[in-house]
Design a protein around this motif. Sequence first.
Motif, mmCIF file in Angstrom:
data_model
loop_
_atom_site.group_PDB
_atom_site.id
_atom_site.type_symbol
_atom_site.label_atom_id
_atom_site.label_comp_id
_atom_site.label_asym_id
_atom_site.label_seq_id
_atom_site.Cartn_x
_atom_site.Cartn_y
_atom_site.Cartn_z
ATOM 1 N N ARG A 116 -3.712 -24.611 12.145
ATOM 2 C CA ARG A 116 -4.458 -23.758 13.071
ATOM 3 C C ARG A 116 -5.322 -22.789 12.272
ATOM 4 O O ARG A 116 -4.854 -22.184 11.312
ATOM 5 C CB ARG A 116 -3.457 -22.993 13.928
ATOM 6 N N PRO A 117 -6.601 -22.601 12.650
ATOM 7 C CA PRO A 117 -7.473 -21.678 11.914
ATOM 8 C C PRO A 117 -7.053 -20.217 12.118
ATOM 9 O O PRO A 117 -6.677 -19.821 13.220
ATOM 10 C CB PRO A 117 -8.859 -21.940 12.486
ATOM 11 N N VAL A 118 -7.119 -19.438 11.023
ATOM 12 C CA VAL A 118 -6.726 -18.028 11.051
ATOM 13 C C VAL A 118 -7.765 -17.208 10.290
ATOM 14 O O VAL A 118 -8.259 -17.627 9.249
ATOM 15 C CB VAL A 118 -5.343 -17.823 10.391
ATOM 16 N N LEU A 119 -8.090 -16.027 10.816
ATOM 17 C CA LEU A 119 -8.922 -15.044 10.117
ATOM 18 C C LEU A 119 -8.024 -13.852 9.801
ATOM 19 O O LEU A 119 -7.491 -13.223 10.714
ATOM 20 C CB LEU A 119 -10.064 -14.558 11.013
ATOM 21 N N PHE A 120 -7.810 -13.562 8.513
ATOM 22 C CA PHE A 120 -7.012 -12.413 8.113
ATOM 23 C C PHE A 120 -7.929 -11.225 7.840
ATOM 24 O O PHE A 120 -8.920 -11.349 7.119
ATOM 25 C CB PHE A 120 -6.202 -12.725 6.855
ATOM 26 N N ASN A 121 -7.596 -10.075 8.412
ATOM 27 C CA ASN A 121 -8.330 -8.819 8.226
ATOM 28 C C ASN A 121 -9.850 -8.995 8.304
ATOM 29 O O ASN A 121 -10.581 -8.637 7.381
ATOM 30 C CB ASN A 121 -7.950 -8.175 6.893
ATOM 31 N N PRO A 122 -10.341 -9.537 9.431
ATOM 32 C CA PRO A 122 -11.788 -9.771 9.535
ATOM 33 C C PRO A 122 -12.560 -8.484 9.799
ATOM 34 O O PRO A 122 -12.016 -7.490 10.271
ATOM 35 C CB PRO A 122 -11.888 -10.694 10.745
ATOM 36 N N LYS A 123 -13.855 -8.555 9.495
ATOM 37 C CA LYS A 123 -14.772 -7.536 10.009
ATOM 38 C C LYS A 123 -14.939 -7.886 11.480
ATOM 39 O O LYS A 123 -14.988 -9.065 11.840
ATOM 40 C CB LYS A 123 -16.131 -7.629 9.323
ATOM 41 N N TYR A 124 -15.034 -6.879 12.329
ATOM 42 C CA TYR A 124 -15.159 -7.192 13.741
ATOM 43 C C TYR A 124 -16.006 -6.150 14.447
ATOM 44 O O TYR A 124 -16.161 -5.025 13.985
ATOM 45 C CB TYR A 124 -13.784 -7.282 14.418
ATOM 46 N N GLU A 125 -16.586 -6.576 15.557
ATOM 47 C CA GLU A 125 -17.354 -5.702 16.440
ATOM 48 C C GLU A 125 -16.830 -5.921 17.844
ATOM 49 O O GLU A 125 -16.704 -7.067 18.286
ATOM 50 C CB GLU A 125 -18.839 -6.065 16.427
ATOM 51 N N LEU A 126 -16.539 -4.847 18.537
ATOM 52 C CA LEU A 126 -16.169 -4.944 19.938
ATOM 53 C C LEU A 126 -17.434 -5.132 20.746
ATOM 54 O O LEU A 126 -18.411 -4.408 20.557
ATOM 55 C CB LEU A 126 -15.426 -3.688 20.396
ATOM 56 N N ARG A 127 -17.459 -6.125 21.607
ATOM 57 C CA ARG A 127 -18.624 -6.361 22.464
ATOM 58 C C ARG A 127 -18.579 -5.392 23.629
ATOM 59 O O ARG A 127 -17.502 -5.048 24.115
ATOM 60 C CB ARG A 127 -18.612 -7.795 22.983
ATOM 61 N N PRO A 128 -19.714 -4.918 24.113
ATOM 62 C CA PRO A 128 -19.733 -3.984 25.252
ATOM 63 C C PRO A 128 -19.048 -4.575 26.472
ATOM 64 O O PRO A 128 -19.182 -5.763 26.765
ATOM 65 C CB PRO A 128 -21.226 -3.784 25.526
ATOM 66 N N VAL A 129 -18.298 -3.751 27.174
ATOM 67 C CA VAL A 129 -17.519 -4.205 28.313
ATOM 68 C C VAL A 129 -18.427 -4.737 29.425
ATOM 69 O O VAL A 129 -18.120 -5.734 30.054
ATOM 70 C CB VAL A 129 -16.617 -3.062 28.848
ATOM 71 N N GLY A 130 -19.568 -4.140 29.671
ATOM 72 C CA GLY A 130 -20.475 -4.580 30.721
ATOM 73 C C GLY A 130 -21.115 -5.920 30.456
ATOM 74 O O GLY A 130 -21.679 -6.530 31.331
ATOM 75 N N GLN A 131 -21.015 -6.421 29.225
ATOM 76 C CA GLN A 131 -21.666 -7.677 28.835
ATOM 77 C C GLN A 131 -20.806 -8.876 29.187
ATOM 78 O O GLN A 131 -21.233 -10.000 29.099
ATOM 79 C CB GLN A 131 -21.928 -7.646 27.333
ATOM 80 N N GLU A 132 -19.565 -8.678 29.593
ATOM 81 C CA GLU A 132 -18.634 -9.791 29.826
ATOM 82 C C GLU A 132 -18.873 -10.498 31.090
ATOM 83 O O GLU A 132 -19.323 -10.203 32.054
ATOM 84 C CB GLU A 132 -17.187 -9.264 29.779
#
Length: 132
Positions: A116-132
């Motif tokens: 199974r693919p895993v990303l350890f300690n990635p850089k991340y951005e939270l997407r705006p809630v209204g965009q969902e």
Amino acid sequence: MSGAIRSDRPAGRFRRMLDRLSSSPEELDSEELQQDALATGCTRICDCSDRQIVSVTGTLRTVTLRPRAGVPALEAELFDGSAALDVVWLGRRSIVGIEPGRMILASGRISMNRGRPVLFNPKYELRPVGQE
């Protein structure tokens, strides 16, 4: 005019409407997530391979605190409509904004853990809630 079906033309508006009506909500959500991934220029999770540096986007399905080798680890399942991958933050018990149903964009190096693919300690951005 011949009676042959033209498969080289895009489906008409009526055909697309029938396809949407006959699709399940899960299929429609998956399709929207895949289109979002392509629109943001991210790699689809199903196309990721081991040791590849990627940027992926999708919805967090689950978020759990699962210790690894005695160290706290926040683990989340990211789904982009094509497949799912695990995102793991080592040494973290919680991160503000990381919760089920939230859309994020994560980047880092993929590793495979039990197939199974895993990303350890990635850089991340939270997407705006209204965009969902």
